[in-house]
Design a protein around this motif. Structure first.
Motif, short mmCIF file in Angstrom:
data_model
loop_
_atom_site.label_atom_id
_atom_site.label_comp_id
_atom_site.label_asym_id
_atom_site.label_seq_id
_atom_site.Cartn_x
_atom_site.Cartn_y
_atom_site.Cartn_z
N TRP A 40 0.84 -1.21 0.00
CA TRP A 40 0.00 0.00 0.00
C TRP A 40 0.87 1.25 0.00
N LEU A 41 1.92 1.25 0.82
CA LEU A 41 2.80 2.42 0.93
C LEU A 41 3.62 2.62 -0.34
N GLN A 42 3.99 1.53 -1.00
CA GLN A 42 4.69 1.66 -2.28
C GLN A 42 3.82 2.41 -3.28
N ASP A 43 2.55 2.08 -3.32
CA ASP A 43 1.65 2.77 -4.24
C ASP A 43 1.39 4.20 -3.80
N LEU A 44 1.34 4.44 -2.49
CA LEU A 44 1.16 5.81 -2.02
C LEU A 44 2.33 6.68 -2.49
N LYS A 45 3.55 6.18 -2.32
CA LYS A 45 4.72 6.94 -2.78
C LYS A 45 4.64 7.17 -4.30
N GLN A 46 4.24 6.15 -5.02
CA GLN A 46 4.12 6.26 -6.47
C GLN A 46 3.05 7.26 -6.87
N SER A 47 1.97 7.31 -6.10
CA SER A 47 0.85 8.21 -6.45
C SER A 47 1.26 9.67 -6.42
N LEU A 48 2.21 10.03 -5.57
CA LEU A 48 2.64 11.42 -5.49
C LEU A 48 3.28 11.87 -6.80
N THR A 49 3.84 10.92 -7.52
CA THR A 49 4.53 11.23 -8.77
C THR A 49 3.65 11.02 -10.00
N THR A 50 2.86 9.95 -10.01
CA THR A 50 2.19 9.55 -11.26
C THR A 50 0.74 10.01 -11.38
N LEU A 51 0.09 10.39 -10.29
CA LEU A 51 -1.29 10.89 -10.40
C LEU A 51 -1.22 12.39 -10.66
N LYS A 52 -1.31 12.75 -11.93
CA LYS A 52 -1.17 14.14 -12.33
C LYS A 52 -2.50 14.68 -12.85
N PRO A 53 -2.77 15.95 -12.60
CA PRO A 53 -4.00 16.54 -13.13
C PRO A 53 -3.88 16.86 -14.62
N LEU A 54 -5.01 17.19 -15.22
CA LEU A 54 -5.01 17.78 -16.56
C LEU A 54 -4.86 19.29 -16.42
N TRP A 55 -4.31 19.90 -17.45
CA TRP A 55 -4.15 21.36 -17.43
C TRP A 55 -4.37 21.88 -18.84
N ILE A 56 -5.31 22.81 -18.97
CA ILE A 56 -5.57 23.47 -20.25
C ILE A 56 -5.37 24.96 -20.05
N LYS A 57 -4.58 25.56 -20.94
CA LYS A 57 -4.32 27.00 -20.89
C LYS A 57 -4.40 27.55 -22.30
N GLU A 58 -5.14 28.66 -22.45
CA GLU A 58 -5.32 29.27 -23.77
C GLU A 58 -5.83 28.24 -24.78
N SER A 59 -6.77 27.42 -24.31
CA SER A 59 -7.47 26.41 -25.12
C SER A 59 -6.57 25.26 -25.57
N GLN A 60 -5.36 25.18 -25.02
CA GLN A 60 -4.43 24.12 -25.41
C GLN A 60 -4.04 23.28 -24.21
N PRO A 61 -4.02 21.94 -24.37
CA PRO A 61 -3.52 21.09 -23.28
C PRO A 61 -2.04 21.40 -23.02
N ARG A 62 -1.68 21.44 -21.74
CA ARG A 62 -0.29 21.71 -21.35
C ARG A 62 0.31 20.49 -20.66
N MET A 63 1.59 20.34 -20.82
CA MET A 63 2.29 19.22 -20.20
C MET A 63 2.46 19.48 -18.70
N ILE A 64 2.25 18.45 -17.91
CA ILE A 64 2.49 18.53 -16.47
C ILE A 64 3.83 17.87 -16.18
N LYS A 65 4.71 18.61 -15.54
CA LYS A 65 6.02 18.07 -15.20
C LYS A 65 5.91 17.17 -13.96
N ASP A 66 6.95 16.39 -13.72
CA ASP A 66 7.00 15.61 -12.49
C ASP A 66 6.98 16.55 -11.29
N PRO A 67 6.40 16.12 -10.20
CA PRO A 67 6.21 17.03 -9.07
C PRO A 67 7.49 17.28 -8.28
N TYR A 68 7.43 18.35 -7.52
CA TYR A 68 8.43 18.57 -6.48
C TYR A 68 7.93 17.83 -5.23
N ILE A 69 8.79 17.05 -4.60
CA ILE A 69 8.40 16.30 -3.41
C ILE A 69 9.40 16.58 -2.29
#
Length: 326
Positions: A146-175
């Motif tokens: 469970w904890l392995q997946d929790l750690k993984q979730s901080l990095t791999t569960l990323k939101p969507l982001w649209i700016k100026e009608s265009q999808p934008r890339m989400i970088k890896d998070p700061y942790i």
């Protein structure tokens, strides 16, 4: 309304049987009254909540949706099976293999009428069925997975982001490394308050944390929560795993809602783009900092960071969740 036993119903309608013939009539009438069946929509984990607060309104407004297509209140169809499938997909994409396997065991037949009523009440108030989440790990091996997946979730569960009608890339998070330390050290605060079985996660998907949780130091926030739990004991502090799931799931739900309504979004911004969500259920660091998270548009990334627990301002709050075990 409580269900009236058949015998009581017969007595109310016809009076108590006074003769053998009367008793036989009552027996026949009782047998002829069909037992209520669970509606088909409930069998499918789907039901409608009328005149509910629109949980997508704020996000759709920011994306350019006209009020005519984005009312303040509307009839909402709650489809638990769809939420389960969305959760399975996002966990699979995030390589959260343990979480994926655990929530596959979710059984909506375990949803009691009382808990369905709770979900309906919260949906009416503007809460959202965000995800189906894995319950508390109960053995040492399950905790490790469970904890392995929790750690993984901080990095791999990323939101969507649209700016100026265009999808934008989400970088890896700061942790911040303290998050990693808590997970690696199997800190029980990460999962102690979770249900044992998979559960339905309900959240308030507002851009900012509830204003009542802001302008408070961490001890004051904890006291405020305790007071709220007197009247609503099912309220919880959102956990870091729930926050990661909310950021990933809610933006996708908004995007799907816009697509279904034919609304071209000019913007779709992740939650906490100008604020911070504190995790006041976690222990403070040795330096007196409280773990928090936000989305930083300037660097297009989620940040798992911290702030001073003694700081009290309008940008630092915490989020509430309700967990319905299934």
């Amino acid at each position: 309304m409580p269900r009236i036993p058949s015998e009581q119903l017969i007595n109310t309608l016809f009076g108590p049987p006074k003769t053998e013939a009367g008793k036989k009539l009552a027996d026949f009438a009782a047998k002829s009254i069909p037992k209520p069946e669970k509606p088909p929509s409930m069998e499918a984990g789907s039901f409608v909540v009328h005149d509910a607060v629109n949980p997508y309104r704020e996000a759709l407004q920011a994306g350019g949706a006209p009020d005519s297509m984005n009312p303040e209140r509307l009839d909402r169809t709650v489809d638990l099976e769809q939420t389960l499938n969305q959760s399975l997909k996002i966990f699979e994409q995030g390589n959260l293999n343990n979480w994926h396997e655990v929530i596959k065991t979710a059984d909506f037949n375990n949803l009691t009428p009382e808990n369905r009523g709770l979900i309906e009440k919260l949906i009416k108030e503007g809460w959202e069925v965000t995800a189906v989440m894995p319950g508390k790990p109960t053995t040492e091996l399950k905790q490790k997975e469970w904890l392995q997946d929790l750690k993984q979730s901080l990095t791999t569960l990323k939101p969507l982001w649209i700016k100026e009608s265009q999808p934008r890339m989400i970088k890896d998070p700061y942790i911040w490394e303290y998050f990693t330390e808590l997970i690696d050290n199997n800190n029980p605060a990460l999962y102690d308050n979770l249900p044992e079985r998979p559960y339905i996660l309900l959240t308030e998907p507002t851009q900012k944390p509830n204003p009542d949780t802001c302008n408070k130091k961490v001890p004051e926030q904890q006291n405020w929560l305790t007071q709220q739990q007197v009247a609503r004991p099912l309220l919880n502090v959102m956990s870091i795993g729930e926050y990661a799931a909310m950021q990933a799931m809610f933006t996708r739900k908004v995007n799907l809602e816009a697509h279904n309504k034919g609304i071209p979004l000019s913007a779709l911004t992740s939650l906490d783009s100008q604020t911070y969500t504190r995790f006041i259920n976690l222990p403070l660091s040795t330096g007196g900092n409280v773990p928090n998270a936000d989305f930083f548009p300037g660097n297009s990334q989620l940040r798992w960071s911290r702030d001073d627990a003694d700081d009290a301002n309008s940008r630092n709050g915490f989020r509430l969740s309700v967990r319905v075990e299934i």
